[in-house]
Structures are given as C-alpha cells and as structure tokens.
Scaffold this active site. Structure first.
Site, PDB file in Angstrom:
ATOM      1  N   ARG A   6     -27.716 -42.193  -2.819  1.00  0.00           N
ATOM      2  CA  ARG A   6     -27.891 -43.637  -2.690  1.00  0.00           C
ATOM      3  C   ARG A   6     -28.140 -44.236  -4.070  1.00  0.00           C
ATOM      4  O   ARG A   6     -28.739 -43.611  -4.941  1.00  0.00           O
ATOM      5  CB  ARG A   6     -29.104 -43.957  -1.795  1.00  0.00           C
ATOM      6  N   LYS A  23     -34.341 -48.573  12.735  1.00  0.00           N
ATOM      7  CA  LYS A  23     -33.055 -49.264  12.713  1.00  0.00           C
ATOM      8  C   LYS A  23     -32.337 -49.181  14.056  1.00  0.00           C
ATOM      9  O   LYS A  23     -31.144 -49.481  14.148  1.00  0.00           O
ATOM     10  CB  LYS A  23     -32.179 -48.677  11.599  1.00  0.00           C
ATOM     11  N   PRO A  42     -28.390 -53.111   7.801  1.00  0.00           N
ATOM     12  CA  PRO A  42     -29.604 -53.886   8.087  1.00  0.00           C
ATOM     13  C   PRO A  42     -30.854 -53.007   8.091  1.00  0.00           C
ATOM     14  O   PRO A  42     -30.823 -51.874   8.581  1.00  0.00           O
ATOM     15  CB  PRO A  42     -29.331 -54.455   9.486  1.00  0.00           C
ATOM     16  N   GLU A  43     -31.927 -53.534   7.538  1.00  0.00           N
ATOM     17  CA  GLU A  43     -33.185 -52.795   7.546  1.00  0.00           C
ATOM     18  C   GLU A  43     -34.015 -53.230   8.761  1.00  0.00           C
ATOM     19  O   GLU A  43     -33.604 -54.099   9.533  1.00  0.00           O
ATOM     20  CB  GLU A  43     -33.910 -52.994   6.215  1.00  0.00           C
TER      21      GLU A  43
END
Length: 286
Positions: free
Chosen positions: A275, A52, A2-3
């Site tokens: 990433r 976060k 989740p951002e």
C-alpha cells in the site's frame, strides 16, 4: 476504498429510509437474482456496520437473511425518494421500501417510498446468523462501535514485530481503518509508520486509539475525512484549501513532496504491505 465512517453512515441512512418496511428486491444485472428473491417481501429489522462490512438483517418474506455488502474499491450505493428510475448500467441489487426511522440526510421523510441501488461491490451475499457471528469474530476492534475492545487490539499490536502502519491496516486487529486514517493518526501521534508494533508503549496505543475514535466520529458527522487541527486549517495558515477527490483537510495523505504543515519538510512517500504510505521524516522520526 471507503473507510469505516462511510459504512456507519450508510447503515444509519439505510435504516432510516428502509428500516421497518417490507422491501421489494431485484437484481437488474442478474448476478444476485436468487438472493434478491429471498429478500423480497422480507422486513428490514436492523442495519449494522462493522469495519468495512455493511449488514442488513431481514426477516420473513421468502426466507430473509443477513445481507452482507463490502464495497471494495469500486462499489457504491445510490438512492432516492419515490419510484425508482429505470435501471441503467450494472445494478447488482435494488431495494425499494418505506422506512420509518429518523434521518438527517437529504431524503428524510419517514413512511415515503425510497429506493436504494448497489453497484460494483466486492461482496454482496446472504449470511445466516451463525455466519454473520463468525464474520464479526474474525474482525478486530471497530473504533466506531460501543462493543470495541481496544485493549485486546493493543495487545496484538504490541506483541507484533510488524510495522505499525501495516498493523493498523489489518482488519483482524482494527476494523474499518484504511490508509487515510492510518497515515493521519500516525502523523498526529508523531510516530513513524515503520515502527515495529512491539516498540509501541501502552500509553502511545491508548492515545492512538482515542484519536481514531474522535477522527472517525467526525468523519461520520461530516461525511468526509478531516484530520487537520484548527490551527492548521487553510484559513488559519493563509494557504489554499486542499483539492482532492477524497475531500477533507489532511496532513500527509497524498501530499508527497509538499511541505509538512507543521515543519515544512517535504512529505515522504513509500510502500508498506503493498500500500502507498505517507509520512513526515521530521515529525515522525523512524
């Protein structure tokens, strides 16, 4: 993972359904028994999102403390009104209380009992005030916080030789921004994710920051990430809506090989700082 917009939504919702009440805390899976014992009987006086990280501030009870939760890749919350159901699966922390704050969610009813379950977080721990302050000090500017310092973040970005995509993902520089917002904000700016930070102009940074603030606020409002301008929406372009478990309309994220919505060039994909990354070779020249 989740951002930041998701964590800010959770902070507001938890304040609404548990804030101002004494909670009953337990750890059905047994991995947070001592922490739950300290929280039981304490009052949730404030919730906070920073990047976060989700923070609950509890006072009184058997000691209270500041609960820090980082959901990581697999963590999730579930909640509902009334008495909690029988525990099923690996519930790290269960909180039961009766909040007093306003909420625009589906379970808004101040003063009614409510339960919140946490499963599979990367971190679930109790911090002291000093430890929570140290955590905040390690984090960069959060676009969703009023105390954010975009100038300081910009200085760090523009002093670095690292690729801009990696810098935006560095939580010590910009907190709460993940892969989706990084890829999308750089596309909207027409800047390649591989551009060294030191080649970014001050004006470009200010435009990127303003766009992050606007997009992430929209994410808080809608509960999903939407980055496509109205002229590029499915109904405007006569195309099929995006189908993806992450939801929302985006330009390049997870659209490798598909045509760019602006120029038609196939969206490229690669890796940066371990990433996955996505960009348009035409709209974002290197």
């Amino acid at each position: 993972m989740p951002e930041g917009h998701t964590i800010h939504r959770l902070a507001a919702h938890h304040d609404a359904v548990l804030g101002g009440s004494q909670v009953v805390a337990s750890s059905p899976q047994g991995r947070f028994v001592a922490g739950a014992a300290r929280l039981s009987g304490a009052t949730l006086v404030a919730t906070e999102a920073y990047g976060k990280h989700l923070l609950h501030d509890y006072r009184g009870g058997s000691g209270g403390g500041i609960l820090r939760v980082h959901l990581g890749l697999y963590g999730m919350f579930a909640d509902g009104p009334g008495a909690p159901p029988e525990p099923v699966g690996q519930i790290r922390l269960r909180l039961v209380g009766a909040g007093t704050g306003p909420d625009d969610g589906p379970h808004a009813e101040p003063g009614r009992q409510h339960w919140v379950d946490l499963r599979g977080p990367a971190a679930c721990e109790l911090l002291t005030v000093a430890e929570a302050d140290a955590l905040r000090g390690r984090l960069g500017a959060d676009p969703l916080r009023t105390d954010a310092d975009p100038a300081a973040a910009g200085e760090r970005v523009r002093r670095s030789a690292k690729p801009l995509g990696a810098l935006l993902l560095d939580q010590s520089i910009v907190a709460g921004v993940g892969l989706v917002y990084t890829t999308e904000v750089l596309f909207r700016a027409g800047i390649a994710p591989t551009l060294p930070g030191r080649k970014l102009t001050a004006d470009q940074w200010l435009r990127i920051w303003a766009d992050l603030v606007a997009l992430m606020r929209l994410g808080v409002d809608r509960g999903r990430i939407d980055t496509v301008r109205d002229v590029h929406l499915p109904e405007a372009m006569g195309r099929a809506p995006r189908v993806d478990r992450h939801g929302g309309e985006v330009y390049v994220y997870r659209r490798a090989g598909q045509p760019c919505l602006l120029c038609g060039t196939a969206v490229a994909a690669g890796t940066l700082a371990a990433r996955n990354l996505y960009w348009c070779p035409t709209c974002q020249p290197g």
